[in-house]
Design an enzyme around this catalytic site. Sequence first.
Site, PDB file in Angstrom:
ATOM      1  N   LEU A   8       0.750  -1.160  -0.016  1.00 29.09           N
ATOM      2  CA  LEU A   8      -0.046  -0.080   0.112  1.00 29.09           C
ATOM      3  C   LEU A   8       0.848   1.200   0.049  1.00 29.09           C
ATOM      4  CD1 LEU A   8      -1.885  -2.183   1.419  1.00 29.09           C
ATOM      5  CD2 LEU A   8      -3.066  -0.522   2.290  1.00 29.09           C
ATOM      6  N   ALA A  10      -0.430   4.423  -1.706  1.00 27.91           N
ATOM      7  CA  ALA A  10      -0.928   5.350  -2.161  1.00 27.91           C
ATOM      8  C   ALA A  10      -1.173   6.865  -1.307  1.00 27.91           C
ATOM      9  CB  ALA A  10      -2.400   5.093  -2.639  1.00 27.91           C
ATOM     10  N   GLY A  11      -0.971   6.656   0.000  1.00 33.62           N
ATOM     11  CA  GLY A  11      -1.076   7.818   0.951  1.00 33.62           C
ATOM     12  C   GLY A  11      -0.131   9.021   0.375  1.00 33.62           C
ATOM     13  N   ARG A  15       1.778  15.116   6.355  1.00 28.90           N
ATOM     14  CA  ARG A  15       2.685  15.613   7.449  1.00 28.90           C
ATOM     15  C   ARG A  15       4.034  15.610   7.148  1.00 28.90           C
ATOM     16  NH1 ARG A  15       0.411  11.603  11.961  1.00 28.90           N
ATOM     17  NH2 ARG A  15      -0.470  10.577   9.989  1.00 28.90           N
ATOM     18  N   GLY A  78      -9.533   4.455   1.656  1.00 31.36           N
ATOM     19  CA  GLY A  78      -9.320   3.526   2.737  1.00 31.36           C
ATOM     20  C   GLY A  78      -8.269   2.243   2.433  1.00 31.36           C
ATOM     21  N   GLY A 137      -5.339   0.539  15.505  1.00 34.94           N
ATOM     22  CA  GLY A 137      -6.220  -0.390  15.344  1.00 34.94           C
ATOM     23  C   GLY A 137      -6.036  -1.456  16.638  1.00 34.94           C
ATOM     24  N   LYS A 348      41.353  11.092  -9.679  1.00 32.34           N
ATOM     25  CA  LYS A 348      40.095  10.899 -10.526  1.00 32.34           C
ATOM     26  C   LYS A 348      40.643   9.981 -11.926  1.00 32.34           C
ATOM     27  CE  LYS A 348      38.755  12.421 -14.046  1.00 32.34           C
ATOM     28  NZ  LYS A 348      38.315  13.257 -14.986  1.00 32.34           N
ATOM     29  N   ALA A 420      61.276  20.932  -9.862  1.00 34.26           N
ATOM     30  CA  ALA A 420      60.104  21.803  -9.348  1.00 34.26           C
ATOM     31  C   ALA A 420      59.685  22.878 -10.004  1.00 34.26           C
ATOM     32  CB  ALA A 420      60.631  22.149  -7.900  1.00 34.26           C
TER      33      ALA A 420
HETATM   34  C1  UD1 Z   1      -4.093   1.224   9.651  1.00 31.81           C
HETATM   35  C2  UD1 Z   1      -4.929   0.119  10.158  1.00 31.81           C
HETATM   36  C3  UD1 Z   1      -4.659   0.176  11.881  1.00 31.81           C
HETATM   37  C4  UD1 Z   1      -3.290  -0.048  12.247  1.00 31.81           C
HETATM   38  C5  UD1 Z   1      -2.409   0.878  11.515  1.00 31.81           C
HETATM   39  C6  UD1 Z   1      -1.060   0.621  11.609  1.00 31.81           C
HETATM   40  C7  UD1 Z   1      -6.955   0.108   8.769  1.00 31.81           C
HETATM   41  C8  UD1 Z   1      -8.473   0.608   8.759  1.00 31.81           C
HETATM   42  N1  UD1 Z   1      -6.403   0.521  10.080  1.00 31.81           N
HETATM   43  O1  UD1 Z   1      -4.533   2.448  10.338  1.00 31.81           O
HETATM   44  O2  UD1 Z   1      -5.610  -0.826  12.441  1.00 31.81           O
HETATM   45  O3  UD1 Z   1      -3.231  -0.028  13.776  1.00 31.81           O
HETATM   46  O4  UD1 Z   1      -2.874   1.069   9.993  1.00 31.81           O
HETATM   47  O5  UD1 Z   1       0.140   1.760  11.190  1.00 31.81           O
HETATM   48  O6  UD1 Z   1      -6.503  -0.312   8.031  1.00 31.81           O
HETATM   49  N2  UD1 Z   1      -3.405   3.647   2.133  1.00 31.81           N
HETATM   50  C9  UD1 Z   1      -3.766   3.629   0.970  1.00 31.81           C
HETATM   51  N3  UD1 Z   1      -4.858   4.165   0.517  1.00 31.81           N
HETATM   52  C10 UD1 Z   1      -5.899   4.515   1.203  1.00 31.81           C
HETATM   53  C11 UD1 Z   1      -5.523   4.354   2.713  1.00 31.81           C
HETATM   54  C12 UD1 Z   1      -4.318   4.192   3.190  1.00 31.81           C
HETATM   55  O7  UD1 Z   1      -2.801   3.215   0.016  1.00 31.81           O
HETATM   56  O8  UD1 Z   1      -6.920   4.499   0.910  1.00 31.81           O
HETATM   57  C13 UD1 Z   1      -2.199   3.516   2.643  1.00 31.81           C
HETATM   58  C14 UD1 Z   1      -1.457   4.288   3.298  1.00 31.81           C
HETATM   59  O9  UD1 Z   1      -0.509   5.321   2.459  1.00 31.81           O
HETATM   60  C15 UD1 Z   1      -0.472   3.708   4.270  1.00 31.81           C
HETATM   61  C16 UD1 Z   1      -1.226   2.554   4.709  1.00 31.81           C
HETATM   62  O10 UD1 Z   1      -1.964   2.480   3.400  1.00 31.81           O
HETATM   63  O11 UD1 Z   1       0.554   3.257   4.010  1.00 31.81           O
HETATM   64  C17 UD1 Z   1      -1.863   2.534   6.082  1.00 31.81           C
HETATM   65  O12 UD1 Z   1      -2.807   3.877   5.976  1.00 31.81           O
HETATM   66  P1  UD1 Z   1      -3.402   4.690   7.107  1.00 31.81           P
HETATM   67  O13 UD1 Z   1      -4.200   5.720   6.646  1.00 31.81           O
HETATM   68  O14 UD1 Z   1      -1.861   5.270   7.790  1.00 31.81           O
HETATM   69  O15 UD1 Z   1      -4.087   3.726   8.331  1.00 31.81           O
HETATM   70  P2  UD1 Z   1      -4.162   3.846   9.748  1.00 31.81           P
HETATM   71  O16 UD1 Z   1      -5.217   4.787  10.007  1.00 31.81           O
HETATM   72  O17 UD1 Z   1      -2.878   4.307  10.154  1.00 31.81           O
END
Ligand code: UD1
Length: 454
Positions: A8, A10-11, A15, A78, A137, A348, A420
């Site tokens: 994953l 896509a975030g 921050r 999500g 979670g 070099k 020299a």
């Molecule tokens: C998620 C978990 C949580 C866990 C935590 C650990 C869920 C619902 N919750 O929460 O239980 O304790 O990770 O760090 O999964 N991402 C995508 N697309 C999206 C959303 C997220 O690619 O639509 C990626 C983010 O870039 C990241 C990862 O998924 O790399 C986790 O997403 P994040 O939003 O950080 O989840 P948390 O709310 O932290």
Amino acid sequence: MSTSVIILAAGKGTRMRSSLPKVLQPLAGRPLLGHVIETAKKLKADHIITIYGHGGDRVQQAFAQDQIEWVEQAEQLGTGHAVQMTLPVLPKAGMSLILSGDVPCVSVDTLERLLSASNETGIGLVTLTLDNAAGYGRIVRKNDQIQAIVEHKDANEEQRQIKEINTGIYCVSNAKLQQWLPQLDNNNAQGEYYLTDIVAMALKDNLSIASVQPNMAFEVEGVNDRIQLAALEREFQNFQAQQLMQQGVHLIDPKRFDLRGQLKVGQDVCIDINVIIEGDCEFGDGVQIGAGCVIKNTRIAAGTQVKPYSIFDHAIVGERAEIGPFSRLRPGAELSDEVHIGNFVEVKNTRIGTGSKANHFTYLGDAEIGIDSNIGAGTITCNYDGAFKHKTVIGNQVFIGSNSSLVAPISIGHGATVGAGSVITQNVEDGSLAFERAKQMSKANYQRPQKVKK
Ligand code: UD1
Ligand code: MG
């Protein structure tokens, strides 16, 4: 059985406050996502599927060399939605490890344990017990069996006391992902499709949920801002330093050591403080590295001593050489055994034969130097005519006097001597002396100008 790794990524990483997508931020010199891809390769995954969103082009470009299947998640709805995007390309059979591009340090060992635990049940996760679990979670158990994952924002007071957390690392059978993911909904506090809801679906299918713990807590730490990035960098560096010390390296202070790549070492290598090692490096037995050196993609053979503040980039150094302090070896510097390179000497694209020395204030570029030659202080190979680079060839047992300019292309024969202060523009024969200077003028009893005191 086929293993896929789903990452994953896509975030947006708001921050970080950076124009660089979060998963491209470097940890130990490599993008966060690069660490995860490397781990997937070590696991010999049959498919590496990466879900991208923000900065997709840059992310894909950064890994153009790797065999990756890219899946777009245009809107971040999500974690469950993200994994849903992979269903069209996910093999029908086999298992998938689900990792996060911003959790870079998870180890191959932890994932192998997760894979074998999940093979039996069809689903498993990596959990961790934390003193402060806020934000994560929570793992809800009954009679030791995992019952649910409840997001912090959805949890009640009692659930918020739970210290076992979901690390966001899962292993699930592909058949089950195909069955469960289309059933996810977003009826929760964040209005997101939670991947964690597949736990409830597994229980409905009468599956039990396997869990494993990481060997070290930092393996599952995520990076959301630069403070976490810096903290994880230190933990990762500390881990690498410990591994090197276990291999017998003497690190004078492991807290002031940075490895951004791979280091192969012989016995009794000693590394002083504030040294940065990058790319692929190799140090032979007894190599000593002084304080403050930066060494990149370089091989240093046994017994060589590097004094402080020397910089290496794609260099090769032989045995029992002495380099530094304040030496700079650039790409193509190839030093044989017992070569001495001293302060403010830059080398070099130059090969230097056994026992030759250039100890002070010198530039050696595009040159070939034989054995046992002495390059005097302030010697410059004038390799560039403003348009082209030219070569300097210096033989064996040559003596180049201080402050000489050797205007390339030029060749200085074996046993030759250069006086020299010379500007040498013509080849020098074996065994001969060449010098080029204005005749010295002298004025007896010369009176220097003097200030008149008021
Ligand atoms: C998620 C978990 C949580 C866990 C935590 C650990 C869920 C619902 N919750 O929460 O239980 O304790 O990770 O760090 O999964 N991402 C995508 N697309 C999206 C959303 C997220 O690619 O639509 C990626 C983010 O870039 C990241 C990862 O998924 O790399 C986790 O997403 P994040 O939003 O950080 O989840 P948390 O709310 O932290
Ligand atoms: Mg998170």
